[in-house]
Design an enzyme around this catalytic site. Structure first.
Site, PDB file in Angstrom:
ATOM      1  N   GLY A 106       0.519  54.998 -47.548  1.00 41.21           N
ATOM      2  CA  GLY A 106      -0.061  56.366 -48.851  1.00 41.21           C
ATOM      3  C   GLY A 106      -0.957  55.024 -49.035  1.00 41.21           C
ATOM      4  O   GLY A 106      -1.682  54.364 -47.942  1.00 41.21           O
TER       5      GLY A 106
ATOM      6  N   SER B  41     -10.706  69.241 -36.546  1.00 40.90           N
ATOM      7  CA  SER B  41     -12.563  68.588 -37.212  1.00 40.90           C
ATOM      8  C   SER B  41     -12.801  67.809 -37.716  1.00 40.90           C
ATOM      9  O   SER B  41     -13.652  67.141 -38.131  1.00 40.90           O
ATOM     10  CB  SER B  41     -12.952  70.130 -37.284  1.00 40.90           C
ATOM     11  OG  SER B  41     -12.206  71.066 -38.222  1.00 40.90           O
TER      12      SER B  41
ATOM     13  N   TYR C  33      -2.921  78.632 -48.324  1.00 39.23           N
ATOM     14  CA  TYR C  33      -3.523  78.975 -47.184  1.00 39.23           C
ATOM     15  C   TYR C  33      -3.290  80.664 -46.782  1.00 39.23           C
ATOM     16  O   TYR C  33      -2.551  80.454 -47.418  1.00 39.23           O
ATOM     17  CB  TYR C  33      -3.220  78.235 -45.902  1.00 39.23           C
ATOM     18  CG  TYR C  33      -2.944  76.795 -45.462  1.00 39.23           C
ATOM     19  CD1 TYR C  33      -4.296  76.460 -44.821  1.00 39.23           C
ATOM     20  CD2 TYR C  33      -2.852  75.401 -46.481  1.00 39.23           C
ATOM     21  CE1 TYR C  33      -4.259  74.842 -45.687  1.00 39.23           C
ATOM     22  CE2 TYR C  33      -2.242  74.071 -46.401  1.00 39.23           C
ATOM     23  CZ  TYR C  33      -3.052  73.301 -45.379  1.00 39.23           C
ATOM     24  OH  TYR C  33      -3.947  72.259 -45.610  1.00 39.23           O
TER      25      TYR C  33
ATOM     26  N   GLY D  14     -10.355  71.179 -41.443  1.00 39.26           N
ATOM     27  CA  GLY D  14      -9.691  71.498 -40.810  1.00 39.26           C
ATOM     28  C   GLY D  14      -8.971  70.438 -40.099  1.00 39.26           C
ATOM     29  O   GLY D  14      -9.409  69.495 -39.822  1.00 39.26           O
TER      30      GLY D  14
ATOM     31  N   GLY E 222      -7.650  65.445 -46.979  1.00 40.99           N
ATOM     32  CA  GLY E 222      -8.531  64.645 -46.131  1.00 40.99           C
ATOM     33  C   GLY E 222      -7.433  63.668 -45.532  1.00 40.99           C
ATOM     34  O   GLY E 222      -9.018  62.798 -44.849  1.00 40.99           O
TER      35      GLY E 222
ATOM     36  N   ASP F 186      -6.577  62.140 -42.360  1.00 40.21           N
ATOM     37  CA  ASP F 186      -8.092  62.503 -40.539  1.00 40.21           C
ATOM     38  C   ASP F 186      -8.289  61.425 -41.153  1.00 40.21           C
ATOM     39  O   ASP F 186      -9.163  61.514 -40.017  1.00 40.21           O
ATOM     40  CB  ASP F 186      -8.123  64.139 -41.446  1.00 40.21           C
ATOM     41  CG  ASP F 186      -7.335  65.353 -41.603  1.00 40.21           C
ATOM     42  OD1 ASP F 186      -6.318  65.157 -40.866  1.00 40.21           O
ATOM     43  OD2 ASP F 186      -7.650  66.160 -42.030  1.00 40.21           O
TER      44      ASP F 186
END
Length: 316
Positions: free
Chosen positions: A226, A36, A103, A33, A254, A257
């Site tokens: 990117g 997290s 999802y 996620g 990810g 993140d």
């Protein structure tokens, strides 16, 4: 607490084989996620992070909280909903450089997150609040929770870091654009990608996008481009920091993140803006080399070795 973040994490299933998922008969289970992932990225780099969320009273929720806690993230603000399940998603590696994500989160426990789930005292000693554009797209109550978190952060003079993390499948374009702009106006630091900037403003020129986001009220804008790297903008300075070359991208999911975690880590370590962006680029690159949302997040020793090795190769 160095950074607190708020949002949904889900159980991730990935086929053990490559190709269309209809042919898969074995899957591995992990957790992931956006918020997290950032929290775990920060703990790996030596910082203290906390994650606010809601999970179902099921084995998936219990396993997720145990896993994230095991990574050193504070999960004291994660509540359990006995009436809704923990969300799940599937990652489909169809072929090299073609990974698709599906999802199944409608009605999930995290979508029932509300402002009543926030503890005002938890924000008191944080150094940063990290939020994304995913959480407000989950439901009206989740959106209210995000704006309540913003309000609490401002009450305690906690800088707000906003990654738009656009998910067009979750809401209408009009609603998404309106909400993302509203959050950007409240943020101190924004971390959009060029495509997200184009979605919000209808512009794709990096310099113009930097100016437009600054005009919304942010003091720092980091514009991701990117593999090519990222741009940074403030009222006083701007520049571009090239990305790190990756010979083979194993899993791009990810990477953004990881970028956010690397950038926040740089700020927490007192790096200047360009060096913080350089660390962010490096973490993002390392994440793409490993399958999984958090498995490729480096510790401090790994990131320094990677950056030093890459810089030496460039000098040679």
């Amino acid at each position: 607490m160095d950074v607190i973040t708020i949002g949904e994490s889900m159980v991730l299933f990935t086929p053990d084989s490559t190709g269309p998922m209809r042919y898969a008969n074995q899957f591995s289970m992990k957790f992931g996620g956006a918020e997290s992932n950032v929290a775990i990225g920060l703990t790996r780099l030596g910082h203290k992070s906390g994650w606010i969320s809601k999970v179902g009273n099921d084995e998936f929720g219990k396993g997720m909280v145990s896993f994230i806690n095991g990574e050193g993230v504070d999960v004291s603000q994660v509540s359990v909903d006995s009436e809704a399940p923990t969300g799940i998603y599937f990652k489909e590696p169809r072929r090299a450089n073609d990974t698709r994500v599906y999802y199944y989160r409608k009605g999930s426990a995290a979508s029932r997150l509300s402002k009543d789930d926030l503890n005002p005292d938890y924000f008191q000693h944080a150094k940063y609040l990290h939020i994304t554009g995913i959480t407000p797209a989950l439901s009206e109550t989740a959106r209210e929770a995000v704006f309540e978190a913003i309000k609490l952060a401002k009450q305690h003079n906690v800088p707000i870091v906003f990654d738009p993390n656009l998910r067009t499948k979750l809401w209408s374009e009009e609603e998404a654009r309106k909400t993302l702009l509203a959050i950007a106006r409240e943020a101190d630091i924004v971390l959009p990608g060029i495509a997200e900037g184009k979605f919000i403003f209808g512009e794709s020129d990096p310099a113009r996008l930097g100016e437009l986001f600054l005009n919304q009220g942010a003091s720092v804008v980091i514009l991701k481009d990117g593999a090519r790297g990222a741009y940074y903008f403030t009222a006083e300075q701007n520049g571009r920091v090239p990305g790190f070359p990756v010979e083979q991208v194993v899993d791009p999911v990810g990477a953004g993140d990881g970028f956010a975690a690397g950038f926040l880590s740089g700020l927490l370590d007192g790096l200047d803006l360009s060096k913080a962006v350089e660390r962010a680029n490096a973490v993002g690159a390392l994440v793409t080399m490993v399958s999984g949302d958090v498995e490729g997040l480096p510790d401090k020793e790994e990131i320094e070795a990677f950056m030093n090795q890459t810089n030496e190769d460039v000098i040679r």
